[in-house]
Motif scaffolding. Structure first.
Motif, short mmCIF file in Angstrom:
data_model
loop_
_atom_site.label_atom_id
_atom_site.label_comp_id
_atom_site.label_asym_id
_atom_site.label_seq_id
_atom_site.Cartn_x
_atom_site.Cartn_y
_atom_site.Cartn_z
N THR A 68 0.85 -1.19 0.00
CA THR A 68 0.00 0.00 0.00
C THR A 68 0.89 1.24 0.00
O THR A 68 1.75 1.39 0.87
CB THR A 68 -0.93 0.02 1.22
OG1 THR A 68 -1.86 -1.05 1.13
CG2 THR A 68 -1.72 1.34 1.28
N HIS A 69 0.67 2.12 -0.99
CA HIS A 69 1.42 3.37 -1.06
C HIS A 69 0.75 4.39 -0.13
O HIS A 69 -0.47 4.58 -0.19
CB HIS A 69 1.43 3.91 -2.50
CG HIS A 69 2.19 3.03 -3.45
ND1 HIS A 69 1.66 1.86 -3.95
CD2 HIS A 69 3.43 3.15 -3.99
CE1 HIS A 69 2.54 1.29 -4.76
NE2 HIS A 69 3.62 2.05 -4.79
N TYR A 70 1.53 5.01 0.72
CA TYR A 70 0.95 5.97 1.66
C TYR A 70 1.81 7.23 1.70
O TYR A 70 3.02 7.21 1.44
CB TYR A 70 0.83 5.37 3.06
CG TYR A 70 2.14 5.10 3.75
CD1 TYR A 70 2.69 6.02 4.65
CD2 TYR A 70 2.84 3.91 3.53
CE1 TYR A 70 3.89 5.76 5.29
CE2 TYR A 70 4.04 3.64 4.16
CZ TYR A 70 4.56 4.58 5.05
OH TYR A 70 5.75 4.33 5.68
N ALA A 104 -2.77 0.15 -4.54
CA ALA A 104 -3.44 0.48 -3.30
C ALA A 104 -2.76 1.70 -2.69
O ALA A 104 -1.54 1.81 -2.69
CB ALA A 104 -3.36 -0.70 -2.34
N TYR A 105 -3.57 2.64 -2.19
CA TYR A 105 -2.98 3.86 -1.64
C TYR A 105 -3.77 4.36 -0.44
O TYR A 105 -4.96 4.06 -0.28
CB TYR A 105 -2.87 4.95 -2.71
CG TYR A 105 -4.20 5.54 -3.16
CD1 TYR A 105 -4.73 6.68 -2.55
CD2 TYR A 105 -4.92 4.96 -4.20
CE1 TYR A 105 -5.94 7.22 -2.96
CE2 TYR A 105 -6.13 5.49 -4.62
CZ TYR A 105 -6.63 6.62 -3.99
OH TYR A 105 -7.84 7.15 -4.39
N LEU A 106 -3.08 5.12 0.39
CA LEU A 106 -3.68 5.78 1.56
C LEU A 106 -2.96 7.10 1.72
O LEU A 106 -1.76 7.12 2.02
CB LEU A 106 -3.52 4.91 2.81
CG LEU A 106 -4.12 5.46 4.11
CD1 LEU A 106 -5.64 5.57 4.01
CD2 LEU A 106 -3.74 4.58 5.29
N SER A 125 -7.76 3.78 -1.43
CA SER A 125 -8.45 2.78 -2.25
C SER A 125 -9.22 1.78 -1.41
O SER A 125 -10.09 1.10 -1.93
CB SER A 125 -7.41 2.06 -3.11
OG SER A 125 -6.37 1.52 -2.31
N ASP A 126 -8.91 1.67 -0.13
CA ASP A 126 -9.56 0.71 0.76
C ASP A 126 -10.31 1.46 1.86
O ASP A 126 -9.69 2.11 2.71
CB ASP A 126 -8.50 -0.21 1.39
CG ASP A 126 -9.11 -1.30 2.26
OD1 ASP A 126 -10.27 -1.17 2.67
OD2 ASP A 126 -8.40 -2.28 2.56
#
Length: 328
Positions: A68-70, A104-106, A125-126
């Motif tokens: 997950t990219h954050y 996926a990112y946050l 994305s989540d």
């Protein structure tokens, strides 16, 4: 070698993956082309372009945890923070030029510079990770962040009102910490994390360091005049247990939560007057002899190598018929 070839072969200038970097370049070319379209823009045009630039700045700083990219970014407050942050979230979700396509990112964006009231965006994305990040952020900055009443029903965009935060270096670091924790996949609670130890193993390890004494041995040692160092019997039980079960006459009462501070010779401010030497013979007891083993090992950690505990605790002392005070 031409400058163009150098540029193409050099490491990414933004410190992100080549796939994301390529998207950033494409978005930059799109912005340049847009500049040639018209010299007059409406306010909405300008706000949309600024929101796009803020989204790109957030993407440039992305890190990754469990795929997950954050990332976090700060921007100056606008006249309508909530509406502007929704625009930023829209640009991130639309994946301009494929920057976050299939990733996926946050991401969080905070506005600054508008006195005491600013805003915070958390999007991703989540929806589960977004809501988790929102809860943890409010907990981390307790009393400073509250959710807006009108939230995205899909759960992928969360906006809160911020009060009393200047978003200094410490605050921004704390925000990154929240994102890092929430970007990680949840660990199965039935599986112990790597490197952790169960309490039985911790207790066993502590006891391997101690020469534990039975109650009769403790009683004998307390009366032995040939021992050249002070011998102290220390009751670390809470007041409720002492009231319920009784006490040992003459035992020092030092509850577990302050034990190390009372016996560490280095801690001049709160130590006992007698705790000025490391060879004290401190015999710790609790109700049944479990907590006392951990406490005695902790005293050894601070240098009191003669510290130990009484096997079986107060219960074993009483069962052995040794003196007790049942009405403390």
């Amino acid at each position: 070698m031409s400058s163009s070839s150098v540029q193409e072969s050099s490491p990414t200038s933004y410190g992100v993956s080549p796939a994301i970097e390529g998207g950033l370049r494409a978005l930059h070319r799109k912005d340049v082309d847009d500049d040639d379209v018209a010299s007059l823009r409406t306010l909405d045009n300008v706000r949309d372009q600024v929101a796009s630039h803020v989204a790109v700045r957030a993407i440039r700083k992305l890190k990754i945890a469990d795929n997950t990219h954050y990332g976090a970014a700060l921007t100056l407050s606008k006249s309508d923070d909530a509406g502007f942050l929704h625009l930023v979230a829209t640009h991130l979700a639309s994946n301009p030029s494929g920057i976050l396509k299939d990733k996926a990112y946050l991401i969080t964006v905070a506005t600054t510079g508008a006195g005491d009231n600013t805003s915070l965006l958390i999007c991703g994305s989540d929806p589960n990770k977004v809501q988790r990040a929102a809860l943890l952020t409010m907990s981390k900055f307790i009393g400073h962040i509250s959710p807006l009443a009108d939230q995205d029903p899909a759960g992928t965009v969360w906006i809160g009102r911020v009060r009393g935060l200047a978003w200094n270096g410490y605050d921004e670091t704390a925000l990154w910490d929240v994102l890092h924790k929430c970007a990680q996949e949840l660990v199965d609670p039935s599986r112990s994390p790597p490197g952790s130890r169960g309490i039985e193993e911790i207790l066993e390890t502590a006891r391997t360091r101690l020469h534990r004494l039975m109650p009769e041995q403790v009683f004998t040692e307390l009366r032995d005049a040939d021992i050249k160092v002070p011998v102290l019997l220390v009751d670390i039980r809470p007041a409720a247990q002492r009231k319920t079960y009784g006490q040992i006459p003459g035992a020092m009462i030092i509850e577990r939560n302050v034990l190390e501070w009372r016996f560490d010779p280095r801690y001049a401010e709160g130590r006992l007057d007698i705790a000025t030497r490391y060879d004290l013979r401190v015999i710790v007891f609790c109700q049944e002899g479990y907590t006392s083993s951990l406490a005695a090992a902790s005293l050894q950690d601070i240098g009191l190598l003669n510290a130990t505990d009484m096997a079986g605790g107060f219960k074993a002392w009483k069962d052995a018929g040794l003196p007790v005070d049942l009405d403390p």
